[in-house]
Design a protein around this motif. Structure first.
Motif, mmCIF file in Angstrom:
data_model
loop_
_atom_site.group_PDB
_atom_site.id
_atom_site.type_symbol
_atom_site.label_atom_id
_atom_site.label_comp_id
_atom_site.label_asym_id
_atom_site.label_seq_id
_atom_site.Cartn_x
_atom_site.Cartn_y
_atom_site.Cartn_z
ATOM 1 N N SER A 188 0.828 -1.207 0.000
ATOM 2 C CA SER A 188 0.000 0.000 0.000
ATOM 3 C C SER A 188 0.859 1.253 0.000
ATOM 4 O O SER A 188 0.475 2.283 -0.552
ATOM 5 C CB SER A 188 -0.927 -0.009 1.212
ATOM 6 N N VAL A 189 2.025 1.169 0.611
ATOM 7 C CA VAL A 189 2.998 2.259 0.578
ATOM 8 C C VAL A 189 4.358 1.658 0.259
ATOM 9 O O VAL A 189 4.898 0.875 1.036
ATOM 10 C CB VAL A 189 3.068 3.009 1.935
ATOM 11 N N GLY A 190 4.922 2.008 -0.874
ATOM 12 C CA GLY A 190 6.238 1.519 -1.250
ATOM 13 C C GLY A 190 6.248 0.050 -1.621
ATOM 14 O O GLY A 190 5.273 -0.488 -2.147
ATOM 15 N N PHE A 191 7.374 -0.619 -1.325
ATOM 16 C CA PHE A 191 7.572 -2.026 -1.674
ATOM 17 C C PHE A 191 8.072 -2.796 -0.462
ATOM 18 O O PHE A 191 8.732 -2.234 0.413
ATOM 19 C CB PHE A 191 8.572 -2.160 -2.827
ATOM 20 N N GLN A 192 7.766 -4.090 -0.428
ATOM 21 C CA GLN A 192 8.182 -4.946 0.666
ATOM 22 C C GLN A 192 8.968 -6.127 0.127
ATOM 23 O O GLN A 192 8.845 -6.495 -1.038
ATOM 24 C CB GLN A 192 6.952 -5.434 1.442
#
Length: 305
Positions: free
Chosen positions: A51-55
């Motif tokens: 949802s925010v950035g990358f994992q």
């Protein structure tokens, strides 16, 4: 690929050749992107859209801290595509198709045979007894596609296939299979269209170079999006463009057309807003295809007029 030993939440700061940290799972791949949960450096293959950035894959599997189960069951690439178990499948299929056509051309007698003469890109040809339309101008629009898989010489074929093998897998991993094949085909068609528009009326052209230049342009866009060092790809692009314009008997129009379309399509794919990503991707591909059709249509009207 084996994971680097140690705690999955401990940042790995091994420096790559350009000063960027190496990916925590692939230390030989420098990257400027980190997991938003554990701050590990992650390369395009390891990136999972969040949802925010990358994992990183470890945090996605562990589901630590967010409670969003869909992220663990449907990981996505930077462009929103599904992460494939084999990020080279489409690249290998394209290599196989090009090789099959090249062998078929050799088997039928080379460039003077019926096969390439009916499939390469021709606008208008002069016949000794009459002036007649052939090729795309005659309505054989399929040549815009078939010309992408033809090669005149083994050196021409080998150079394009080596470039495809080098550029294809990283882009396929970053974009996803469907988006990668759309990019490749549109770039190739863009190269054919500009060649048809600007080349001599009776000059055939063929080769995968337009699509390859499209991949090169897309690589530059992706690296810029990832905040990677742009110098290597810009140097490579400059050398290829210099070779394009300085070496005789090269269809520079196909190279430039493929480069422009490939870069434009890639830009739409990697910069699309997350909440409207699919819509923007489809619109980008449709606009690129309509532009190609318009170029071919205008050139055909010129020849017929």
């Amino acid at each position: 690929m084996d994971q680097v030993p140690g705690s999955p939440h401990k940042p790995q700061d091994a420096q790559g050749g350009d000063g960027l940290p190496g990916c925590s799972r692939h230390p030989d791949r420098p990257t400027g992107v980190r997991c938003t949960r554990c701050d590990q450096p992650i390369c395009p293959e390891c990136m999972v859209s969040a949802s925010v950035g990358f994992q990183c894959p470890s945090c996605v599997r562990g589901g630590s801290g967010t409670g969003h189960a869909p992220q663990a069951t449907a990981p996505r690439t930077i462009a929103g595509g599904r992460i494939a178990t084999d990020p080279r499948l489409i690249t290998m299929i394209l290599l196989g198709l090009n090789a099959a056509v090249f062998l078929a051309v050799l088997a039928t007698g080379g460039t003077s045979s019926w096969l390439p003469s009916r499939l390469d890109l021709v606008g208008l040809a002069a016949d000794p007894s009459q002036f007649r339309l052939v090729g795309v101008a005659e309505g054989e629009w399929y040549r815009l596609l078939t010309a992408m898989f033809l090669h005149q010489q083994i050196a021409h074929f080998a150079f394009n296939m080596l470039s495809l093998w080098w550029l294809g897998p990283p882009l396929e991993a970053a974009l996803g299979r469907l988006r990668f094949i759309a990019l490749y085909m549109l770039a190739g068609l863009g190269g054919s269209a500009l060649s048809y528009l600007l080349a001599a009326q009776n000059q055939p052209s063929l080769g995968a170079s337009g699509a390859i230049f499209g991949l090169l342009g897309a690589t530059a866009v992706l690296l810029r999006r990832m905040n990677y060092d742009m110098k290597p790809v810009l140097i490579l692009l400059g050398l290829n463009l210099a070779f394009t314009f300085l070496w005789p008997n090269i269809a520079w129009q196909a190279h430039v057309g493929g480069l422009v379309v490939g870069a434009a399509v890639a830009f739409g794919m990697v910069h699309a807003p997350r909440d409207r990503r699919t819509l923007v991707h489809v619109a980008t591909c449709v606009v690129a295809l309509l532009a190609i059709v318009a170029v071919v249509w205008v050139r055909t009207l010129q020849l017929l007029g």
